[in-house]
Design an enzyme around this catalytic site. Structure first.
Site, PDB file in Angstrom:
ATOM      1  CD  GLU A  96      -3.059   0.911   0.283  1.00  0.00           C
ATOM      2  OE1 GLU A  96      -2.402   1.675  -0.446  1.00  0.00           O
ATOM      3  OE2 GLU A  96      -4.275   1.030   0.433  1.00  0.00           O
ATOM      4  CG  ASP A  97      -1.061   4.756  -1.422  1.00  0.00           C
ATOM      5  OD1 ASP A  97      -1.731   4.060  -0.623  1.00  0.00           O
ATOM      6  OD2 ASP A  97      -1.584   5.569  -2.207  1.00  0.00           O
ATOM      7  CG  ASP A 100      -5.868   8.835   6.814  1.00  0.00           C
ATOM      8  OD1 ASP A 100      -5.475   9.077   7.970  1.00  0.00           O
ATOM      9  OD2 ASP A 100      -6.549   9.644   6.160  1.00  0.00           O
ATOM     10  CG  PHE A 149      -3.786  15.338   1.376  1.00  0.00           C
ATOM     11  CD1 PHE A 149      -4.709  14.307   1.498  1.00  0.00           C
ATOM     12  CD2 PHE A 149      -3.271  15.631   0.127  1.00  0.00           C
ATOM     13  CE1 PHE A 149      -5.112  13.578   0.388  1.00  0.00           C
ATOM     14  CE2 PHE A 149      -3.666  14.916  -0.989  1.00  0.00           C
ATOM     15  CZ  PHE A 149      -4.589  13.894  -0.856  1.00  0.00           C
ATOM     16  NE  ARG A 162      -2.647   8.542  -9.420  1.00  0.00           N
ATOM     17  CZ  ARG A 162      -3.326   8.145  -8.354  1.00  0.00           C
ATOM     18  NH1 ARG A 162      -2.680   7.701  -7.308  1.00  0.00           N
ATOM     19  NH2 ARG A 162      -4.643   8.206  -8.326  1.00  0.00           N
TER      20      ARG A 162
HETATM   21  P1  IMP Z   1      -7.771   4.754   4.536  1.00  0.00           P
HETATM   22  O1  IMP Z   1      -8.803   3.782   4.035  1.00  0.00           O
HETATM   23  O2  IMP Z   1      -8.386   5.895   5.292  1.00  0.00           O
HETATM   24  O3  IMP Z   1      -6.677   4.074   5.337  1.00  0.00           O
HETATM   25  O4  IMP Z   1      -7.146   5.462   3.275  1.00  0.00           O
HETATM   26  C1  IMP Z   1      -6.197   4.871   2.524  1.00  0.00           C
HETATM   27  C2  IMP Z   1      -6.161   5.406   1.111  1.00  0.00           C
HETATM   28  O5  IMP Z   1      -6.522   6.796   1.033  1.00  0.00           O
HETATM   29  C3  IMP Z   1      -4.760   5.319   0.591  1.00  0.00           C
HETATM   30  O6  IMP Z   1      -4.551   4.094  -0.073  1.00  0.00           O
HETATM   31  C4  IMP Z   1      -4.647   6.519  -0.314  1.00  0.00           C
HETATM   32  O7  IMP Z   1      -5.018   6.172  -1.621  1.00  0.00           O
HETATM   33  C5  IMP Z   1      -5.615   7.528   0.248  1.00  0.00           C
HETATM   34  N1  IMP Z   1      -4.923   8.514   1.100  1.00  0.00           N
HETATM   35  C6  IMP Z   1      -4.926   8.618   2.450  1.00  0.00           C
HETATM   36  N2  IMP Z   1      -4.177   9.626   2.896  1.00  0.00           N
HETATM   37  C7  IMP Z   1      -3.663  10.213   1.785  1.00  0.00           C
HETATM   38  C8  IMP Z   1      -2.769  11.329   1.583  1.00  0.00           C
HETATM   39  O8  IMP Z   1      -2.271  12.003   2.514  1.00  0.00           O
HETATM   40  N3  IMP Z   1      -2.458  11.609   0.289  1.00  0.00           N
HETATM   41  C9  IMP Z   1      -2.946  10.898  -0.770  1.00  0.00           C
HETATM   42  N4  IMP Z   1      -3.775   9.850  -0.615  1.00  0.00           N
HETATM   43  C10 IMP Z   1      -4.138   9.510   0.642  1.00  0.00           C
HETATM   44 MG    MG Z   2      -3.928   3.554  -1.885  1.00  0.00          MG
END
Ligand code: IMP
Ligand code: MG
Length: 175
Positions: A96-97, A100, A149, A162
């Site tokens: 994963e990138d 959050d 962010f 990206r």
């Molecule tokens: P989660 O489901 O809240 O954990 O969100 C995860 C996904 O939200 C990641 O795989 C990202 O694609 C996107 N995301 C969360 N935070 C950021 C950020 O700071 N920048 C860009 N994408 C984010």
């Molecule tokens: Mg992602």
């Protein structure tokens, strides 16, 4: 780019990716590993990581939606592209990138577990633990960062940025 502040440089990313790959190589020695890239954000990380892992491995790709085009979580997770290959009996490492809230990963782990892999672990480049809403267990973390962010190195803001080779935050932005 002048409206961006570098948070993690290209050199720091390269160094950390090598360290993670070394750890993964050691931990999966003698096993068949399947890397699963969560598109699109994890693409740069997955490619760089895979090149540094000294194992015979498979690479597969999956796309889920979580955020739409906004900076905040919608809470809705949907499969947009599924894996091409079955993962039954395989050692799976989800790449994963960023994590959050953890919603995306919890959902992914749940559906992939049903396919009976030999094991399932998570490797994320970035971890933002402050807003975690689920108790998803992360096995490999590149960098733990503040609740800001971020963009670049695969991560987007409105589908852009990206291609930037480092992790950045926007200047004068109310993150
Ligand atoms: P989660 O489901 O809240 O954990 O969100 C995860 C996904 O939200 C990641 O795989 C990202 O694609 C996107 N995301 C969360 N935070 C950021 C950020 O700071 N920048 C860009 N994408 C984010
Ligand atoms: Mg992602």
């Amino acid at each position: 780019m002048e409206h961006l502040d570098i948070l993690i440089s290209e050199e720091e990313i390269k160094k950390r990716v090598k360290e993670l790959a070394k750890e993964i190589t050691k931990n999966y020695k003698g096993k068949d590993l399947c890397l699963i890239c969560v598109l699109k954000g994890a693409i740069m990380f997955m490619v760089d990581l895979a090149k540094e892992i000294d194992l015979l491995l498979e690479m597969d790709f999956m796309a889920v939606s979580s955020y739409g085009n906004e900076k905040t979580s919608s809470g809705v997770v949907k499969i947009i592209k599924d894996l091409d290959e079955p993962i039954e009996g395989k050692h799976v490492l989800i790449v994963e990138d960023i994590i959050d809230s953890g919603r995306t990963l919890s959902y992914l782990v749940k559906i992939l577990k049903d396919r009976k892999p030999a094991s399932i672990r998570i490797c994320t480049l970035l971890d933002k633990p402050e807003k975690r809403l689920t108790d998803v267990k992360v096995d490999y973390v590149g960098f733990t960062i503040e609740d800001k962010f971020v963009l670049g190195y695969g991560l987007d803001y409105m589908q852009k940025y990206r291609n930037i080779p480092y992790i950045a935050v926007m200047k004068d932005e109310d993150n």
